[in-house]
Every structure is written in structure tokens, then in C-alpha cells.
Write a protein that holds these residues in place. Structure first.
Motif, mmCIF file in Angstrom:
data_model
loop_
_atom_site.group_PDB
_atom_site.id
_atom_site.type_symbol
_atom_site.label_atom_id
_atom_site.label_comp_id
_atom_site.label_asym_id
_atom_site.label_seq_id
_atom_site.Cartn_x
_atom_site.Cartn_y
_atom_site.Cartn_z
ATOM 1 N N SER A 299 0.404 58.953 43.592
ATOM 2 C CA SER A 299 0.375 60.183 42.824
ATOM 3 C C SER A 299 1.827 60.799 42.523
ATOM 4 C CB SER A 299 -0.346 61.211 43.522
ATOM 5 O OG SER A 299 -0.495 62.573 43.136
ATOM 6 N N VAL A 300 2.593 60.607 43.618
ATOM 7 C CA VAL A 300 4.049 60.813 43.705
ATOM 8 C C VAL A 300 4.482 60.183 42.668
ATOM 9 C CG1 VAL A 300 6.214 61.289 44.810
ATOM 10 C CG2 VAL A 300 3.955 61.838 45.979
ATOM 11 N N ASP A 302 3.339 58.415 40.081
ATOM 12 C CA ASP A 302 2.931 58.713 38.552
ATOM 13 C C ASP A 302 3.622 59.857 38.172
ATOM 14 O OD1 ASP A 302 1.159 56.645 38.494
ATOM 15 O OD2 ASP A 302 -0.664 57.784 39.148
ATOM 16 N N VAL A 303 3.741 61.092 38.775
ATOM 17 C CA VAL A 303 4.280 62.240 38.415
ATOM 18 C C VAL A 303 5.913 61.944 38.241
ATOM 19 C CG1 VAL A 303 5.124 64.509 38.733
ATOM 20 C CG2 VAL A 303 2.879 63.719 39.345
ATOM 21 N N SER A 307 7.310 62.574 34.302
ATOM 22 C CA SER A 307 8.192 63.600 34.194
ATOM 23 C C SER A 307 9.772 62.817 34.221
ATOM 24 C CB SER A 307 8.266 64.365 35.534
ATOM 25 O OG SER A 307 9.043 63.806 36.587
ATOM 26 N N ALA A 317 4.321 67.350 43.330
ATOM 27 C CA ALA A 317 3.160 66.161 43.630
ATOM 28 C C ALA A 317 2.944 65.893 44.700
ATOM 29 C CB ALA A 317 3.805 65.126 42.881
ATOM 30 N N GLU A 320 1.281 69.140 46.800
ATOM 31 C CA GLU A 320 0.032 69.567 46.286
ATOM 32 C C GLU A 320 -0.920 68.516 46.562
ATOM 33 O OE1 GLU A 320 1.170 70.531 42.314
ATOM 34 O OE2 GLU A 320 2.430 72.089 42.589
ATOM 35 N N HIS A 321 -0.692 67.428 47.174
ATOM 36 C CA HIS A 321 -1.692 66.562 47.438
ATOM 37 C C HIS A 321 -2.268 66.877 48.815
ATOM 38 C CE1 HIS A 321 -3.393 62.522 48.044
ATOM 39 N NE2 HIS A 321 -3.226 62.277 46.789
#
Length: 461
Positions: A299-300, A302-303, A307, A317, A320-321
């Protein structure tokens, strides 16, 4: 998901009896871009000011060399020694400032992020006054950029004078440069910085680069140097002529080599897709677990890619996970995090540290930190401090923590807190009953405080 106690323990500087924990992820992120109150309250010299010290020492040294046997020369030599002593004393005061920033901050995530990047971009001077310049490097090059874009942080850190000296770049010359051709016995190229840029700073060990990429990047970096009078500079006569190809893209090759070619290459490397995976994993390992949740890492990463390395989006990221807030405390605090969080729980006054003599500060703070496994700003190598718990969970390191926790707080504070109440201050409302019992049964306040700080509940995040 969000837990204010966990926010301070895992992502901040520890619980405090006076400073409230953040009330949400938004507050933690806002703390990264809010006015830098801690830097103003506990100042650390910026590098440009420190560089003026270096330039002055250089001027004095030249005078001594020409007037060594004269009274003026001898007096100037003494002046140099006083400058060296002042830099050493300030180096320790800046360590105290780093600790006090953690003790008093309401934006603990900011302090932790600064140290994460300072370790990622490990750099320290090797000789002369610049040996004491790591904190000014952190203050000027890293701290203002931890909430920006990774490419800006990379360019500033990699081309900083402290990094250039640390990785032997300052005197690297191209094999076919005028400087090397004129003095082949004295000049030559060094690949250290190029290798660490690819291996440590961006793509990671085993990343998608070759020895050819290292060599070509090293040639591109030739000419990048610094001096005390001007700071970072580019010496065209030291640069390797011609174009260089790094990761499939060509740089330079025009009539004159220029720093902008180096900057362009670094920015392109910073935006390589492999960087996201390498640094996302490193962030998660540092803050959450040595055995990271793969969904969190993904997830981190991907962001990061989406970005373009916008670090605020990346931190968001991470925070907020749901996996970032797993209640299990899986990481063991590194030594400096332990010492600083203990000082925060004790609400250690800044005056208690800066009021010490140099010998006292070394005996109570710097020396014990070394015994715990962290030699202050003298890294073993460019990969910085170890992340794995096993590196900190050594018999000597654990014993040093216990000894410090029992002996030093009583020397630093006029009165120790009651251990029974200190349990809640240091560990929060869910403190283990075994620790509560040990604190209440201790024979003295010093023993009780030491038992709380040395407990597994305080050591783990």
C-alpha cells in the motif's frame, strides 16, 4: 484503528506527563508541516554557519603554517585548538537539543521522521571540524525537506558537503579529466558515493542496476566537491569528459560538464519504480515490525509510485493502513529512542543536560548510549544503524539500559516521580500488572523508575 497511546509509542517519541498525545492521523501529519517550534526552542546550528567555522579554521591554519615559529603563529595554533574544543562541546550540546526536542514536542512523528532520514542518508565528517557537522547537516539539509518530495531530499543529501567527505567524493576525479591526466599519481575516481546512491539510498541491495551503472554514475559525479569557503561546488576540470549512461538514460556529453547533469540523474533515479518498494519496506520495518505486513508495504509503495515520491502522501499511506495499528508490540526500541523516550516520560528539563560539564554529559548520556550499542554520530558504515531487534537485544546493551535507567534519572532530576504513578505516565493505562507490582514493591524510587523503564512493556513499540 487509531490509538493515541500507540501513536506516541510507535510513531512518536513516547508518552509524556505533560504533552498530550495526538488525537488522530490528521494531527500527526499536520505536525510535519506546522511551524517548527522545537527547532526554535532547542536550536542546532545550521550548516552554513558551521561552514564559516571551517573556513575560519582553514584561514588560521594557513597562517600557522607560514608563521609556525613566531609568537603570533603559536597563539594562532592555540586559537585553533579552542575552536576544535568549542565544536566538540557544541556537538554534545546538539545531542542534548535532539533529546529535548523529543522530550517536549507535541509533534513527535516529525522528530522520528527526521531521524529516519538522517539514518537513511547516514553521513559524518571524517576529519577536522566537519567531524562535528552531522547535526548541522540534519538541520539544514534534511529537516526542512522531510515533508516534501523524495527527489528533493535525495539531491540535497547526496550532494551535501558532509556526504561528499564521508563517501570520499570530494576529491574524486574522472580518469580522463584534466586533473587526473595532469597528476595521475595523485588523482583518481572513487565509486563510493555512486554505489551507495544506488544500493542504499534508492534502489536497494539487489536492485535493478549493474556495476556498469555504478561506474557511469561515478564518472558523472566527478567534479562534485566542496570547500570551506563556498560549500558545495562543481569543478569542471575534475569531471570526466563525455556522456554517461545510468539506468539506460544518457546525461551530459555537451561541451561543458555541469552540476545540472548530476541533479537530473539523481532526480531520475529517485523516480525509478524500484525505489518505492525499497523505501516503503524500510519505512514499515522501521516504524512497525522487522517482519512487515506485506499488504502494508504494498500500500505504501503504491502511493509512493502514484504520488511520484510525495512524502506526505507516503506517510499518510503508512499511518492510515490498519496494519500499522496492530496492537502487538513487535519492534524493540533502538538505543537513542529508548533514552529519549525515557527522558520524555521523566519530563527531563533541558537545563538538566546542558548544565552538565562535558565530562558529566559524556558519563550520563553519550557514554551509556555507546554501551547500549549506539555510538553517537560515528556510524560503522553508510548503511547506518541496524533495524533488526537482535542488534539491540544483546546482553551488554540490555544491561546498559537497566544500569542507566536505575542510576542516571536520580542524578538528573531534583526529585524522582512516584513509581506507582510513573507506570501510567510511561506505559499508559494498559500497563501490565507485573510492572505495576514491581514498581510498587521497589525498595526505592530509583529502583522503581528503573524497573519501569527497563521493562519489556517500555522497550517495545
Amino acid at each position: 484503528m487509531f490509538d493515541p497511546v500507540l501513536a506516541e509509542v510507535r510513531f512518536g517519541c513516547g508518552l509524556s506527563p505533560r504533552v498530550a498525545a495526538p488525537d488522530g492521523v490528521a494531527a500527526m501529519l499536520e505536525g510535519l508541516v506546522a511551524p517548527d517550534v522545537m527547532a526554535e526552542r532547542f536550536p542546532i546550528e545550521d550548516f552554513e554557519t558551521f561552514r564559516e567555522r571551517m573556513a575560519e579554521k582553514q584561514r588560521l591554519a594557513k597562517f600557522v603554517k607560514k608563521n609556525r615559529e613566531t609568537e603570533e603563529g603559536k597563539a594562532t595554533a592555540k586559537q585553533i585548538k579552542l575552536m576544535q574544543r568549542a565544536a566538540r562541546e557544541d556537538w554534545l550540546k546538539w545531542m542534548a537539543a535532539h533529546i529535548s526536542r523529543r522530550v517536549h514536542t507535541a509533534t513527535g512523528f516529525r522528530e522520528r521522521v527526521v531521524f529516519f532520514w538522517a539514518d537513511h542518508f547516514t553521513a559524518t565528517g571524517k576529519n577536522g571540524l566537519i567531524r562535528r557537522a552531522t547535526s548541522p547537516y540534519m538541520q539544514s539539509a534534511l529537516r526542512p525537506r522531510v515533508a516534501g518530495r523524495f527527489e528533493d531530499l535525495l539531491v540535497e543529501a547526496v550532494t551535501h558537503p558532509v556526504m561528499l567527505q564521508y563517501l570520499d567524493q570530494a576529491r574524486s576525479t574522472g580518469p580522463n579529466s584534466p586533473a587526473t591526466l595532469a597528476r595521475p599519481d595523485k588523482r583518481g575516481m572513487n565509486e563510493n558515493l555512486a554505489r551507495e546512491v544506488l544500493e542504499l539510498h534508492t534502489l536497494g541491495v539487489g536492485g535493478p542496476y549493474t556495476q556498469g551503472d555504478v561506474r557511469q554514475l561515478a564518472e558523472l559525479l566527478t567534479g562534485l566537491t566542496f570547500d570551506a569557503e563556498n560549500g558545495r561546488k562543481f569543478s569542471k576540470g575534475w569531471a570526466e569528459p563525455g556522456a554517461e549512461t545510468v539506468l539506460g538514460k544518457t546525461y551530459g556529453g555537451g561541451k561543458n560538464a555541469h552540476f545540472r547533469d548530476i541533479e537530473a540523474a539523481l532526480r531520475d533515479i529517485a523516480n525509478h519504480p524500484a525505489v518505492a518498494g525499497h523505501l516503503a519496506r524500510k519505512l514499515v520495518v522501521h516504524f512497525v515490525s522487522d517482519e512487515p505486513d506485506e499488504a502494508l508495504v504494498a500500500s505504501v509503495a503504491d502511493v509512493w509510485r502514484e504520488s511520484g515520491g510525495d512524502l506526505m502522501a507516503v506517510y499518510g499511506a503508512l499511518l492510515e493502513h490498519p496494519a500499522a495499528w496492530a496492537p502487538e508490540r513487535r519492534n524493540f526500541k533502538p538505543a537513542f529512542d529508548f533514552m529519549a523516550s525515557a527522558c520524555r516520560a521523566l519530563d527531563m528539563p533541558h537545563e538538566a543536560m546542558v548544565g552538565l560539564s562535558e565530562a558529566e554529559f559524556r558519563a550520563r548520556m553519550q557514554g551509556p548510549l555507546s554501551m547500549m550499542g549506539h555510538v553517537w554520530q560515528k556510524p560503522d558504515g553508510p548503511d547506518g544503524l541496524p533495524e533488526e531487534d537482535a542488534a539491540w537485544l544483546t546482553p551488554q546493551g540490555v544491561a546498559a539500559r537497566l544500569q542507566w535507567a536505575v542510576t542516571v534519572p536520580q542524578l538528573m532530576l531534583a526529585e524522582l516521580p512516584d513509581p506507582r504513578g510513573f507506570v501510567d505516565v510511561a506505559l499508559g493505562p494498559d500497563a501490565p500488572e507485573a510492572v505495576r507490582f514491581a514498581a510498587s514493591a521497589a525498595e526505592s524510587r530509583a529502583d522503581g523508575i528503573g524497573l519501569v523503564l527497563a521493562s519489556a512493556a517500555f522497550q517495545r513499540v
